[in-house]
Scaffold this motif. Sequence first.
Motif, PDB file in Angstrom:
ATOM      1  N   LYS B  10       0.815  -1.215   0.000  1.00 27.81           N
ATOM      2  CA  LYS B  10       0.000   0.000   0.000  1.00 27.81           C
ATOM      3  C   LYS B  10       0.848   1.264   0.000  1.00 27.81           C
ATOM      4  N   ASN B  11       0.408   2.216  -0.836  1.00 30.76           N
ATOM      5  CA  ASN B  11       0.835   3.613  -0.685  1.00 30.76           C
ATOM      6  C   ASN B  11       2.302   3.901  -0.948  1.00 30.76           C
ATOM      7  N   GLU B  24       4.671   7.136  -8.833  1.00 31.25           N
ATOM      8  CA  GLU B  24       3.253   7.317  -8.502  1.00 31.25           C
ATOM      9  C   GLU B  24       2.985   6.665  -7.141  1.00 31.25           C
ATOM     10  N   MET B  26       0.727   4.565  -5.129  1.00 37.28           N
ATOM     11  CA  MET B  26      -0.357   3.641  -5.486  1.00 37.28           C
ATOM     12  C   MET B  26      -0.220   2.320  -4.722  1.00 37.28           C
ATOM     13  N   ASP B  27      -1.267   1.503  -4.827  1.00 35.00           N
ATOM     14  CA  ASP B  27      -1.237   0.178  -4.215  1.00 35.00           C
ATOM     15  C   ASP B  27      -0.884  -0.857  -5.279  1.00 35.00           C
ATOM     16  N   ASP B  38      -6.119  -5.878  -9.352  1.00 36.64           N
ATOM     17  CA  ASP B  38      -6.864  -5.684  -8.106  1.00 36.64           C
ATOM     18  C   ASP B  38      -7.112  -7.060  -7.486  1.00 36.64           C
TER      19      ASP B  38
END
Lengths: 262, 592
Positions: B10-11, B24, B26-27, B38
Amino acid sequence: METTLIPRGRIGIMVEAEAISPDVFQGLGIGEIEELEVWQGPERHPLAEFFDVEVRADGSGETRIVIEGDVSRVKRIGQSMKSGSIEVHGSAGMHTGTGMSGGKITVEGDVGSWAGMEMSGGLLTVLGDAGDHVGSAYRGSWQGMTNGRIVIDGNAKSQLGGGITGGEIIVGGCVENFCAIRQSGGTIVVRGSAFRGAGAEMSGGTLAVEGKVEQISPGFLPAGQEENPKLADIELIGRFERLTGDYAAFKNPKGSLLLKEV
Amino acid sequence: MTRSANMIIKNGYVFDPLNDLDGEVMDLFIRDGRVVGDLQAGERRNAKVIDASGKTVMPGGVDSHAHVAGAKVNAGRLMRPEDHYRSVREKTRLTHSGSGYTIPSVYKQGYDYAAMGYTTVFEAAMPPLEARHTHEEMRATPILDMGAYLVLGNNWFIMRYLKEGDIEKAAAYAAWMLRTTKGYGIKCVNPAGVENWGWAKNVAGLDEPNIHFEVTPREVIRGLAEVNEMLGLPMSLHLHANNLGHPGNWETTRDSLTIPSGLAPANRSEVDEPETKLDCRRRQTVYLAHAQFNAYGGTSWRDFCSGAPELARYLNQTEDVVIDSGSVPFGPATTMTGDGPAQHDLYVITGQKWSNTDVEMECGSGVLPFLYLKTSPVHSVQWAVGLEVLLLIDDPWKTIMTTDHPNGGVFTRYPDLIAWLMSKRARDETARECHKWAYDRSSLGGVDREISLYEVAVITRANPARTIGIAHRKGHLGPGADGDVTIYDLDPASLDSDDPSSIRSAFGRPEYTVKDGRIVARRGEIVAVPEGRRFYTTPYVDEDQELEMMADVKEWFKYYTVGFANYPVPERYLKNPTPIAINRPLEAVVRR
């Protein structure tokens, strides 16, 4: 602080005890010293399994270790030590004083092989005999002892001072094969005799042999005679022949072999 | 191969050049060891979650050129006990003990790479006759996915076919050899020159025919490059150029790199195409190994200087070359190459202990310990050249960062290289510590470029993966990629290029190394030891051509010391064998 180690009995598989060093003992209480880890084969044991430990504050800042008895089956005593002193009232095992850079080790009996291997300072004194590779390089390496002093009162075996680049080794007795092999600096004095290969592949430094050299390495050329040659603070008395080598290994070697005329 | 491994990272700041992601936030999602877009709600619940806030996230590192397995690596281990004595790794509940600094034991090597964030490493030179040995060592190397390049540049069959102008038979032979030895791609070491070493000679120029076979380096380079594209291999020809290690060799290097000009890169491997933004297939037709050793100017060691600016000028104009750097970080090394005569030159210069091997009808090799010193003028120039080749070539997609481990230095020094590339201050500091030739005899002192984290990701994962043709699953983090991820404790928002020591420590000890969706290393400690894959290629040619070629091979096999039946490497030698098929014959497909 003075710590006395008294061997508790016969040791089976040799013990590797680089923990026996003044730098490690410094500032430790008796309990902590007893708990120091040593290796026996694949197992770790506390030092107290092999030694009774006594600690006595003597008011001095120096850390002294006295071993009361035979530790010829204990390796690596004083390995990498930087200061303080170790006295062994008996014989010590392999790698005694390996890599030491300062301080003092005195062994009243004999030492095993690799004593003072790659040492860079300090004084290692052996009143008895020594094994192979005293003050030499580790296997595969070409750089042995770089500084400090080793004194062997008795005899030493083969490859004494192998790869030595600095410091002094003084042997009261005789040495066997390939003494000073690949020496590039420093001083080796052998009061007794040497067998074959003395000074082989030497490129610098001095090897003096007062007794007989059984087979002189073929790559050495005569470079004159000298009366009582000077080697720092080491006394050489008598008439010596100087040879330079080893031309068998190098184009322009600076190694000196001093042989006493008899 | 591994139990289902779902993970959410995550993150993090994600640097994934093949998908054009430049930090970027992002996850990332991994399902069953592979990156996905996903996860479903149910999968999310049992997924391992890593909070990567404020951290740098990259695909797992890919080393496309290192000497890590096989006979010469082991010769190095055997002749250097002093290299092992002071570099010891204790065993843990999970890991083996190990030793060795420049030539670590196979276990230590696997752990050290993984702890540094690398998950894929390719052996740079596998002599065919030593293929079994090489696979045995790779088999024992934990965690890493691996493969090995097959040395063919002085192979008797290849040289004979090229002399006869029979490029089809040469291709048939190379295809059979890759399948037989479970090799990955074609490596060419000092083409035509190592054969001459059998007579204590070398070749002096690209157009000098060698002894007996009378082929020239130019003919071997052109021939093997053509064979490579005829077969459609994932990697281009991998060239260790002639004249390596000699002052003034940059011209030989440039001329060698022009030889495959005009060929079209043709990676025709039959693999699942991922959805990467950039084309994940190579665009080069020649991949130059360790450019540093082949980018020297001057005419002797007295007027020795860098030739990297000149070589970089050529590389900036051409699109069909990729280089790896073979940089020199100073310190202990063990030189080992298939270039027997080059190793002999080093022996003459240093007087060091030296091992030399003649590999029958195939190639040669030499091994020699080496110490790069900051006090040495020549070594200081080598340090500068190793950074110049990465900084003067403008497009990072033409370069790969290596030390040619363990020739220029040990792979564990990669963090130092990254710090020098990212920080002019780090370079200036080192230049002050080393001999003045470093800046006086190179252009490095005038180079202001400091590469970005994005460019670091290009030269340490995206480009090595694409250059050798495994970017369908390595070197990126798009859906379909292997779940190999490295998370560095480095916040791009507060990155300071004037603080090289924080760069060094972040890249030296990643927070996490994730392999196939499992955490394998955490802050330098190995926490899981999965078995890696072994990649190799299985190219095919026309069956009749293969039969004709096999008749020659069987006839000449009498000159080998091994029997024909004992020559191939059986698949059971490989852990998780992962063949990459190319031009699979129809009947073979049907039979399956």
